[in-house]
Design a protein around this motif. Structure first.
Motif, short mmCIF file in Angstrom:
data_model
loop_
_atom_site.label_atom_id
_atom_site.label_comp_id
_atom_site.label_asym_id
_atom_site.label_seq_id
_atom_site.Cartn_x
_atom_site.Cartn_y
_atom_site.Cartn_z
N PRO A 61 0.84 -1.21 0.00
CA PRO A 61 0.00 0.00 0.00
C PRO A 61 0.87 1.25 0.00
CG PRO A 61 -0.82 -1.60 1.58
CD PRO A 61 0.51 -2.11 1.12
N TYR A 62 0.46 2.24 -0.77
CA TYR A 62 1.30 3.43 -0.94
C TYR A 62 0.41 4.66 -1.07
CZ TYR A 62 4.85 6.54 -2.97
OH TYR A 62 5.71 7.58 -3.22
N ALA A 63 0.75 5.70 -0.32
CA ALA A 63 0.03 6.97 -0.39
C ALA A 63 0.87 7.96 -1.21
CB ALA A 63 -0.23 7.52 1.00
N ILE A 64 0.27 8.50 -2.23
CA ILE A 64 0.97 9.44 -3.10
C ILE A 64 0.94 10.83 -2.47
CG2 ILE A 64 0.88 10.60 -5.35
CD1 ILE A 64 -0.18 7.97 -6.48
N THR A 65 2.09 11.50 -2.49
CA THR A 65 2.19 12.85 -1.95
C THR A 65 2.47 13.83 -3.07
OG1 THR A 65 3.00 12.05 0.19
CG2 THR A 65 3.42 14.35 -0.35
N LEU A 66 1.62 14.84 -3.17
CA LEU A 66 1.77 15.89 -4.18
C LEU A 66 2.19 17.17 -3.47
CD1 LEU A 66 -1.57 15.26 -6.10
CD2 LEU A 66 0.67 14.29 -6.63
N SER A 67 3.14 17.86 -4.03
CA SER A 67 3.63 19.10 -3.43
C SER A 67 3.44 20.26 -4.40
CB SER A 67 5.11 18.98 -3.06
OG SER A 67 5.31 17.97 -2.09
N THR A 68 3.02 21.39 -3.85
CA THR A 68 2.87 22.59 -4.65
C THR A 68 3.05 23.79 -3.73
OG1 THR A 68 1.43 23.78 -6.20
CG2 THR A 68 0.37 22.68 -4.35
N THR A 69 2.97 24.96 -4.28
CA THR A 69 3.07 26.19 -3.50
C THR A 69 1.90 27.10 -3.85
OG1 THR A 69 4.49 27.21 -5.18
CG2 THR A 69 5.58 26.09 -3.34
N GLY A 70 1.68 28.09 -3.02
CA GLY A 70 0.57 29.00 -3.28
C GLY A 70 0.71 30.29 -2.49
N THR A 71 -0.30 31.13 -2.63
CA THR A 71 -0.33 32.43 -1.97
C THR A 71 -1.66 32.61 -1.26
OG1 THR A 71 1.07 33.34 -3.73
CG2 THR A 71 -0.07 34.91 -2.31
N VAL A 72 -1.59 33.12 -0.03
CA VAL A 72 -2.80 33.38 0.73
C VAL A 72 -3.50 34.61 0.15
CG1 VAL A 72 -3.73 33.99 3.00
CG2 VAL A 72 -1.82 32.38 2.82
N GLU A 73 -4.81 34.47 -0.08
CA GLU A 73 -5.61 35.57 -0.58
C GLU A 73 -6.89 35.68 0.24
OE1 GLU A 73 -6.42 34.94 -4.69
OE2 GLU A 73 -4.35 35.29 -5.34
N SER A 74 -7.50 36.85 0.19
CA SER A 74 -8.79 37.05 0.85
C SER A 74 -9.88 37.12 -0.21
CB SER A 74 -8.78 38.33 1.68
OG SER A 74 -10.08 38.58 2.19
N ARG A 75 -10.88 36.26 -0.05
CA ARG A 75 -11.99 36.25 -1.00
C ARG A 75 -12.95 37.41 -0.74
NH1 ARG A 75 -16.70 33.80 -0.27
NH2 ARG A 75 -15.83 32.70 1.51
N ALA A 76 -12.91 37.96 0.49
CA ALA A 76 -13.84 39.03 0.86
C ALA A 76 -13.07 40.23 1.38
CB ALA A 76 -14.83 38.54 1.91
N ALA A 77 -12.43 40.96 0.47
CA ALA A 77 -11.79 42.22 0.81
C ALA A 77 -12.73 43.34 0.37
CB ALA A 77 -10.44 42.35 0.10
N VAL A 78 -13.08 44.23 1.30
CA VAL A 78 -14.08 45.25 1.00
C VAL A 78 -13.53 46.64 1.32
CG1 VAL A 78 -16.00 43.68 1.43
CG2 VAL A 78 -15.12 45.07 3.30
N ASP A 79 -14.07 47.62 0.63
CA ASP A 79 -13.73 49.02 0.90
C ASP A 79 -14.57 49.53 2.07
OD1 ASP A 79 -11.90 49.17 -1.19
OD2 ASP A 79 -13.44 49.74 -2.64
N VAL A 80 -13.98 50.44 2.83
CA VAL A 80 -14.70 51.10 3.92
C VAL A 80 -15.42 52.31 3.33
CG1 VAL A 80 -14.49 52.30 6.12
CG2 VAL A 80 -13.06 50.30 5.64
N VAL A 81 -16.74 52.21 3.23
CA VAL A 81 -17.56 53.27 2.63
C VAL A 81 -18.73 53.56 3.57
CG1 VAL A 81 -18.95 53.98 0.65
CG2 VAL A 81 -16.93 52.53 0.31
N SER A 82 -18.81 54.78 4.05
CA SER A 82 -19.92 55.17 4.91
C SER A 82 -21.16 55.45 4.07
CB SER A 82 -19.56 56.41 5.72
OG SER A 82 -20.67 56.85 6.48
#
Length: 381
Positions: A61-82
């Protein structure tokens, strides 16, 4: 002094000695080589035997390991608008770049007095509208009684019953209620807050500043919306199903310390990158990752569920021509057949299709042919 004839005799003698020494040396070398040469029987060929490293491998039995890289992002970035205008009378100490805030926490307060006065005025107008409707209803009832006294059972006209006036009064009441609700909403908006826990990317709000509705005065993001944007080779997508069987770890450095987070696949893009031909992947965090900032570089490691009957061998076993050589019981080699390369992570090849233990060459074997003899040196594990 020697005359010319004597010099010529000496020179000739030296040359003769040199020739004799050269011939003698050549004869000596020839005799030595002949004495060291192995005797080869008639019709017998010298076999070419190469030293190789080899190792035994068994499917497991063997478990395959995949490696990659990435960047943290925010899906909900909003402007401050009164949504309302006014002068700032207080600012939260955390409402500056890098600050944290909780859902519903007041970030800044606009002077509410003008809006409070508007609410009071509209409350009075609402009371007036209610009174007007009540008066019209009372007058309508009185008109109906008077009509019955004079006309008996005849149906009274709408104008006599003041129905148009009642409808107008009812409409004015609804308008007054709506205006009051709108004014109360504006009053609530003088207290600026957001419905999520987040961090401040930028802030242009200061105490005493007059702000205008609809203008941008900063930027924030929802910490719960942090995700990782990454890519993976198209051929590796087949290992990502079923998703629930994957173990995904995200590693990064934060403030000089190593951090590891558990993650999951949120979604994948519907097309490949046109330049790299890689498939975009979006990961979400299972753990609290509020301390991370958008733009953080991370390493992602994906481990699949174990697959049975997999032969895991070092990548050095695969020769430059792509073949893998198997060592037979008589120390001859033959090409390994009937396998499929499941995965190659650079160090290890995962092969399927092999169901029995095999002895494989793990070192370089240039120019190998089927049936060639080798001298085995067991590979160091």
């Amino acid at each position: 002094m020697m005359n010319t004839e004597t010099k010529q005799k000496i020179s000739g003698f030296v040359q003769l000695i040199a020739v004799i020494l050269f011939i003698g040396t050549a004869l000596a070398i020839s005799i030595i080589l002949q004495s060291n040469k192995k005797t080869i029987k008639n019709g017998q060929k010298v076999e070419r035997v190469l030293f190789v490293e080899a190792q035994s491998f068994t499917p497991a039995p063997y478990a395959i390991t995949l490696s990659t890289t990435g960047t943290v992002e925010s899906r909900a970035a909003v402007d401050v608008v009164s949504q309302v205008s006014g002068r700032i009378i207080s600012v939260n100490d955390n409402f500056y770049e890098g600050g944290h805030f909780a859902a519903g926490e007041t970030l800044f307060q606009i002077d509410p007095r003008d809006y409070e006065l508007t609410v009071e005025r509209l409350e009075a107008e609402l009371a007036r509208a209610k009174t007007t409707l009540e008066i019209e209803q009372a007058e309508s009832a009185a008109a109906l009684e008077e009509w019955k006294m004079l006309n008996g059972s005849k149906v009274a006209p709408d104008l006599v019953l003041r129905k148009p006036q009642q409808k107008e009064a009812a409409a004015n009441l609804k308008a007054a209620e709506a205006q009051l609700a709108d004014a109360k909403l504006d009053l609530e908006r003088t207290t600026f807050s957001l419905p999520f826990t987040g961090r401040v990317l930028s802030s242009n709000v200061s105490l005493g500043q007059f702000i205008t509705a609809g203008q941008v005065y900063g930027s924030v993001f929802d910490t719960a919306s942090l995700e990782i944007r990454s890519t993976i080779e198209e051929e590796s997508l087949k290992f990502l199903h079923p998703i629930e069987d994957l173990a995904i770890n995200v590693k990064t450095k934060h403030m000089g310390q190593d951090r590891t987070y558990s993650a999951f696949i949120k979604r994948s893009a519907a097309s490949l990158d046109t330049q790299t031909r890689f498939a975009p992947l979006i990961f979400g965090f299972k753990d609290d990752a509020n301390d991370l900032l958008p733009g953080t570089f991370v390493a992602v490691e994906i481990t699949t569920a174990e697959t049975n009957e997999v032969l895991a061998i070092p990548s050095t076993a695969r020769q430059k021509d792509g073949r893998i050589w198997m060592v037979n019981a008589d120390n001859t080699v033959s090409p390994l057949e009937g396998y499929t390369i499941l995965h190659n992570n650079g160090d290890t090849l995962a092969l399927s299709g092999i169901t029995e233990a095999v002895h494989l060459v793990t070192s370089s074997l240039p120019g190998a042919i089927d049936g060639m003899k080798v001298d085995i040196r067991e590979a160091r594990k």
